[in-house]
Design a protein around this motif. Structure first.
Motif, PDB file in Angstrom:
ATOM      1  N   LEU A  15      -3.319  -4.567   0.773  1.00  0.00           N
ATOM      2  CA  LEU A  15      -2.640  -3.844   1.968  1.00  0.00           C
ATOM      3  C   LEU A  15      -1.926  -2.492   1.456  1.00  0.00           C
ATOM      4  O   LEU A  15      -2.124  -1.594   2.043  1.00  0.00           O
ATOM      5  CB  LEU A  15      -1.975  -4.581   2.614  1.00  0.00           C
ATOM      6  N   VAL A  16      -0.959  -2.556   0.561  1.00  0.00           N
ATOM      7  CA  VAL A  16      -0.490  -1.540  -0.054  1.00  0.00           C
ATOM      8  C   VAL A  16      -1.176  -0.501  -0.413  1.00  0.00           C
ATOM      9  O   VAL A  16      -1.296   0.598  -0.163  1.00  0.00           O
ATOM     10  CB  VAL A  16       0.658  -1.711  -1.113  1.00  0.00           C
ATOM     11  N   TRP A  18      -4.439   0.093   0.371  1.00  0.00           N
ATOM     12  CA  TRP A  18      -5.187   0.622   1.505  1.00  0.00           C
ATOM     13  C   TRP A  18      -4.149   1.624   2.255  1.00  0.00           C
ATOM     14  O   TRP A  18      -4.558   2.650   2.647  1.00  0.00           O
ATOM     15  CB  TRP A  18      -5.426  -0.423   2.498  1.00  0.00           C
ATOM     16  N   TYR A  19      -2.795   1.193   2.487  1.00  0.00           N
ATOM     17  CA  TYR A  19      -1.984   2.040   3.307  1.00  0.00           C
ATOM     18  C   TYR A  19      -1.944   3.200   2.524  1.00  0.00           C
ATOM     19  O   TYR A  19      -1.866   4.310   3.089  1.00  0.00           O
ATOM     20  CB  TYR A  19      -0.766   1.416   3.195  1.00  0.00           C
ATOM     21  N   THR A  22      -4.752   5.379   2.915  1.00  0.00           N
ATOM     22  CA  THR A  22      -5.228   5.884   4.310  1.00  0.00           C
ATOM     23  C   THR A  22      -4.144   7.079   4.511  1.00  0.00           C
ATOM     24  O   THR A  22      -4.439   7.980   5.228  1.00  0.00           O
ATOM     25  CB  THR A  22      -5.047   4.701   5.178  1.00  0.00           C
ATOM     26  N   TYR A  23      -2.987   6.908   4.097  1.00  0.00           N
ATOM     27  CA  TYR A  23      -1.989   7.888   4.241  1.00  0.00           C
ATOM     28  C   TYR A  23      -2.320   8.888   3.625  1.00  0.00           C
ATOM     29  O   TYR A  23      -2.451  10.182   4.218  1.00  0.00           O
ATOM     30  CB  TYR A  23      -0.325   7.339   3.773  1.00  0.00           C
ATOM     31  N   SER A 166      -7.365   2.651  10.682  1.00  0.00           N
ATOM     32  CA  SER A 166      -6.499   3.712  10.210  1.00  0.00           C
ATOM     33  C   SER A 166      -5.454   4.392  11.251  1.00  0.00           C
ATOM     34  O   SER A 166      -4.387   4.737  11.136  1.00  0.00           O
ATOM     35  CB  SER A 166      -7.349   4.942   9.751  1.00  0.00           C
ATOM     36  N   VAL A 169      -1.721   3.256  10.729  1.00  0.00           N
ATOM     37  CA  VAL A 169      -1.111   4.292   9.688  1.00  0.00           C
ATOM     38  C   VAL A 169      -0.793   5.726  10.343  1.00  0.00           C
ATOM     39  O   VAL A 169       0.419   6.209  10.155  1.00  0.00           O
ATOM     40  CB  VAL A 169      -1.879   4.530   8.457  1.00  0.00           C
ATOM     41  N   ASN A 173       3.225   6.807  11.008  1.00  0.00           N
ATOM     42  CA  ASN A 173       3.686   8.087  10.284  1.00  0.00           C
ATOM     43  C   ASN A 173       3.519   9.169  11.072  1.00  0.00           C
ATOM     44  O   ASN A 173       3.730  10.311  10.600  1.00  0.00           O
ATOM     45  CB  ASN A 173       2.739   8.350   8.892  1.00  0.00           C
TER      46      ASN A 173
END
Length: 199
Positions: A15-16, A18-19, A22-23, A166, A169, A173
């Motif tokens: 998950l981290v 992927w995050y 994506t960010y 996505s 995210v 953000n």
């Protein structure tokens, strides 16, 4: 360490990752949008630099069209101001809409100037006027291509902000959807001319 703990850690790491990916994708897309707008801005600046020369050449022949020449100069000034505001924040939809409006007024003024120049054969024959007219036409084409590239980049960014997962995210953000640039021509200018035979 138990199997459950390993699975939980693996899921958290995934998950981290992927995050972060994506960010970083959003950051890259946002920078591509800024770059695409910068390409438009370069062409707009080129056009803004050509217009005073065009007006000065026309002024020598078109003394009776002072109002049109002043309208073009004022429209250029407003467009330059709107472009500066849009350049400061290309993600600001209001600034982009103001730029599109100012560009529409400028385009209409240039169109009137070019139409009026047809009534002045000496002006039409002037080499400097011909050169400037060709440069402005070439610049208009470049602006059109740059707008298309900008809109394609914005489409990719907006799609990423709306797609699941996505969009999570994007929301966390504050990556908002961005406005696309619309054509600055009026509906009347966009319509194809009507051709009628036998009337």
């Amino acid at each position: 360490m138990s199997t459950t703990a390993i699975v939980v850690i693996a899921v958290l790491v995934a998950l981290v990752l992927w995050y972060v990916v994506t960010y970083n994708r959003f950051v890259g897309l946002r920078n591509e949008v800024k770059n695409a707008f910068a390409q438009i801005d370069v062409q707009l600046k080129r056009r803004y630099d050509l217009i005073p020369n065009l007006v000065e050449v026309a002024r020598g022949y078109m003394q009776h069209e002072r109002e049109t020449l002043e309208a073009v100069a004022a429209a250029r000034s407003n467009a330059v101001t709107a472009a500066q505001q849009a350049r400061a924040n290309p993600a600001d939809g209001g600034a982009l809409m103001a730029l599109a409006g100012a560009e529409g007024v400028l385009g209409a003024g240039l169109g009137r100037l070019m139409a009026l120049s047809e009534a002045y054969p000496e002006l039409k024959a002037d080499r400097e006027m011909q050169r400037l007219s060709e440069e402005i036409a070439s610049t208009e084409n470049r602006i059109g291509f740059a707008r298309q590239a900008y809109n394609d980049t914005v489409l990719a960014f907006n799609t990423a902000t709306e797609e699941f997962p996505s969009n999570i995210v994007a929301t966390l953000n504050r990556f908002p959807s961005l406005p696309m640039l619309q054509s600055t021509t009026s509906e009347q200018e966009r319509q194809a001319p009507q051709v009628r035979f036998g009337q």
